[in-house]
Design an enzyme around this catalytic site. Structure first.
Site, PDB file in Angstrom:
ATOM      1  N   ASP A 100     -51.745 -51.058  -6.369  1.00  0.00           N
ATOM      2  CA  ASP A 100     -50.994 -50.131  -5.535  1.00  0.00           C
ATOM      3  C   ASP A 100     -49.697 -49.825  -6.274  1.00  0.00           C
ATOM      4  O   ASP A 100     -48.929 -50.743  -6.588  1.00  0.00           O
ATOM      5  CB  ASP A 100     -50.678 -50.826  -4.197  1.00  0.00           C
ATOM      6  N   ASP A 204     -48.900 -44.598  -3.771  1.00  0.00           N
ATOM      7  CA  ASP A 204     -48.329 -44.622  -2.420  1.00  0.00           C
ATOM      8  C   ASP A 204     -47.515 -43.345  -2.150  1.00  0.00           C
ATOM      9  O   ASP A 204     -46.730 -42.913  -3.007  1.00  0.00           O
ATOM     10  CB  ASP A 204     -47.406 -45.850  -2.328  1.00  0.00           C
ATOM     11  N   GLU A 270     -52.422 -41.158  -2.320  1.00  0.00           N
ATOM     12  CA  GLU A 270     -52.214 -41.076  -0.879  1.00  0.00           C
ATOM     13  C   GLU A 270     -51.295 -39.886  -0.665  1.00  0.00           C
ATOM     14  O   GLU A 270     -50.097 -39.961  -0.932  1.00  0.00           O
ATOM     15  CB  GLU A 270     -51.553 -42.360  -0.351  1.00  0.00           C
ATOM     16  N   HIS A 331     -54.809 -50.375   5.878  1.00  0.00           N
ATOM     17  CA  HIS A 331     -53.789 -51.243   6.449  1.00  0.00           C
ATOM     18  C   HIS A 331     -52.772 -50.492   7.307  1.00  0.00           C
ATOM     19  O   HIS A 331     -51.820 -51.101   7.790  1.00  0.00           O
ATOM     20  CB  HIS A 331     -53.080 -51.974   5.306  1.00  0.00           C
ATOM     21  N   ASP A 332     -52.935 -49.181   7.464  1.00  0.00           N
ATOM     22  CA  ASP A 332     -52.024 -48.395   8.300  1.00  0.00           C
ATOM     23  C   ASP A 332     -52.710 -47.863   9.553  1.00  0.00           C
ATOM     24  O   ASP A 332     -52.058 -47.276  10.414  1.00  0.00           O
ATOM     25  CB  ASP A 332     -51.507 -47.168   7.523  1.00  0.00           C
TER      26      ASP A 332
HETATM   27  C1  NOJ Z   1     -47.880 -45.913   2.775  1.00  0.00           C
HETATM   28  C2  NOJ Z   1     -48.443 -47.295   2.852  1.00  0.00           C
HETATM   29  O1  NOJ Z   1     -49.831 -47.208   3.042  1.00  0.00           O
HETATM   30  C3  NOJ Z   1     -47.737 -47.991   3.980  1.00  0.00           C
HETATM   31  O2  NOJ Z   1     -48.316 -49.219   4.317  1.00  0.00           O
HETATM   32  C4  NOJ Z   1     -46.298 -48.177   3.599  1.00  0.00           C
HETATM   33  O3  NOJ Z   1     -45.605 -48.737   4.695  1.00  0.00           O
HETATM   34  C5  NOJ Z   1     -45.661 -46.819   3.253  1.00  0.00           C
HETATM   35  N1  NOJ Z   1     -46.497 -46.017   2.417  1.00  0.00           N
HETATM   36  C6  NOJ Z   1     -44.360 -47.005   2.550  1.00  0.00           C
HETATM   37  O4  NOJ Z   1     -44.546 -47.459   1.258  1.00  0.00           O
END
Ligand code: NOJ
Length: 552
Positions: A100, A204, A270, A331-332
């Site tokens: 990541d 990210d 992302e 994870h989000d």
């Molecule tokens: C996206 C990530 O998937 C998330 O978990 C993170 O909190 C934010 N970006 C900030 O880096």
């Protein structure tokens, strides 16, 4: 077509949230040694590539997405030699590693930021975006930009009487990529890991890298959540702080760094944006990102009609040589099986679809055993976003229909029905409570049961691995006419050979025309089905409720 297919176009990715995968030290937090212990499990499952959420040095305000050293490992996860061992163990098993890369921001605790914040003349001042405030005495933020999580995107520092820009949370401050030194340093971070042999990066919030140089204001809108037609979020358009032309060019610069290395490695971004915006990240000659996450399934109800619509649009907008991604959770987001009301039959059907579509599937740890979302209180949430929104009344949250703390999808992996679900040694408190479901839903139990979700994933991944048609074949829908509210069907075609996938989304028995005379059954979600019985008079085949089949 075969030589055009690179390894990354047909791989299967598994996402590990290291904090929650396997704890070997007894500190309640997963670690790299734990992953090494479980590599055989992943290999037997059929995983080819693992993407790791960050395990770099960090005060863990956002559990690793707030980094203080991009080239070192956080001690709670292990050491650099653990990392080297992990990479070697993976490569020995022919598995690929994806890291990541949180390039948009650093932790407020990063030495770069501390220096930058110390004075207006500091050599690192311009590594971040500092501006004077507006109005009387500069006590108002420089403009009206809002963060992705709501609230002003500017943080005031009275020692230098200036504001600094952040797009996500105030514990993470955006780097200034208009400064060539920042770019150079971050490209060297990539090279540091590529030299070690990593096979790719997940980028990210890449869409947030650049902001308008003139700091023009964004405008108000009633939109709360972004869509693929409009990226406005939380009542604000994001014309001037997201998806800037400079960011698309930056994607190509990142690709150049990747292309310094052989064999080919990949970048998956992302990014949030409209289809037109997303497409620009691939570069005009496919010289940008290799892949982007396509998230629509994570928020779409279980419905063949709606799923078909998403697949249709993906196939139309991202035809070969674009490689679509199929993401059901991360994870989000809410755990996928919880969107399906914890219905295992539905999860098997969805997995059959995910693993037979054209493109790269991303499986979030625990998805393969059906780990559900767990409820956590916002006020005491480990996730800073949960705490940020703890003032919202429960009734309002229910209307929103999604979870405001991401703790619920990050609980420890459920390995056994023993204490702490076998995630960590006995007698220690895990960083996040283990889901109550662990007695029933765990790897040890599901491995023994041929009809489990885990074994369904294993069988599917095996079929996919053994059939080039499923890896490289063209995709074509089969028309369902009056059954399109109940059934989804498609074929994959490669060198004049075909594989058929029929998915019954209903609780009814379905009678369907079989497209071939003597079908060979390759897979059914029903583990004990051995053949497809087709009526020889009318060529009709039968699907049981929520059954998915693959045949040739
Ligand atoms: C996206 C990530 O998937 C998330 O978990 C993170 O909190 C934010 N970006 C900030 O880096």
């Amino acid at each position: 077509m075969t030589e055009k297919f690179k390894w990354w176009m047909k791989t299967v990715v598994y996402q590990i949230y290291p904090r929650s995968f396997k704890d070997t030290t007894g500190n309640g937090i997963g670690d790299l040694q734990g992953v090494i212990e479980k590599l055989d499990y992943l290999q037997e499952l059929g995983i080819e590539t693992i993407w790791f959420s960050p395990f770099f040095k960090s005060p863990q305000a956002d559990h690793g997405y707030d980094i203080t050293d991009f080239c070192d490992i956080a001690p709670e996860y292990g050491s650099m030699s653990d990392f080297d061992k992990l990479l070697k163990e993976m490569h020995d098993r022919d598995m690929k590693m994806v890291l990541d890369f949180v390039l948009n921001h650093t932790s407020v605790e990063h030495p770069w930021f501390k220096e930058s914040a110390s004075s207006r003349d500091d050599p690192k001042r311009d590594w971040y975006i500092w501006r004077d405030g507006k109005k009387s005495g500069g006590k108002k933020p420089p403009n009206n930009w809002k963060t992705m999580t709501g609230g002003s995107a500017w943080l005031y520092y009275d020692n230098t009487d200036q504001w600094v820009y952040f797009h996500f949370l105030p514990s993470m401050i955006d780097l200034n990529y208009r400064n060539p030194e920042v770019k150079k340093t971050m490209f060297n971070v990539m090279r540091f890991w590529l030299d070690k042999g990593v096979d790719g990066f997940r980028l990210d919030i890449l869409h947030a890298i650049y902001e308008d140089e003139q700091l023009r204001n964004d405008t108000f809108t009633w939109q709360i959540l972004p869509s693929d037609k409009n990226t406005a979020t939380l009542f604000r358009t994001h014309k001037y702080d997201l998806n800037l032309p400079e960011t698309y060019d930056f994607a190509m610069e990142l690709r150049k760094v990747m292309d310094e290395y052989e064999p080919e490695r990949f970048l998956v971004g992302e990014v949030d944006g409209t289809v037109e915006q997303l497409k620009k990240y691939y570069g005009p000659k496919n010289n940008g990102l290799h892949m982007l996450f396509l998230f629509e399934f994570t928020s779409t109800p279980f419905n063949p009609y709606k799923y078909a619509d998403i697949i249709n649009r993906i196939e139309k907008n991202f035809p070969f040589p674009y490689t679509p991604t199929y993401v059901f959770g991360n994870h989000d987001r809410m755990r996928f099986i919880s969107i399906l009301n914890e219905n295992v039959q539905k999860a098997k059907l969805a997995a059959t679809m995910q693993l037979t579509l054209r493109g790269v599937p991303f499986i979030y740890y625990g998805e393969e055993i059906g780990m559900p979302n767990t409820k956590f209180k916002l006020r005491t949430s480990q996730d800073p976003i949960g705490r940020k929104f703890s003032w919202i009344p429960i009734s309002q949250i229910k209307i929103l229909g999604f979870s405001l703390t991401r703790d619920g999808c990050r609980t420890p992996m459920q390995w056994t029905d023993k204490f702490n679900a076998g995630f960590s040694p006995e007698n220690c408190e895990t960083w996040l409570r283990v889901s109550d479901s662990y007695k029933k839903i765990n790897v040890a139990r599901e491995i023994k049961n041929l009809g489990s979700l885990l074994n369904c994933y294993r069988r599917l991944l095996k079929i996919r691995r053994e059939n080039i048609i499923l890896q490289e074949g063209k995709f074509e829908f089969i028309e369902m006419k009056n059954l399109k509210k109940k059934c989804l069907a498609y074929r994959r075609i490669h060198n004049n050979q075909e594989i058929f996938i029929y998915l019954n989304f209903s609780k009814d028995f379905l009678k369907l025309d079989c497209p071939v005379k003597k079908p060979t059954l390759l897979f059914s979600t029903l583990a004990n089905r051995v053949a497809l019985n087709v009526n020889s008079n009318n060529n009709i085949m039968k699907l049981t409720p929520f059954e998915g089949i693959i045949f040739s």
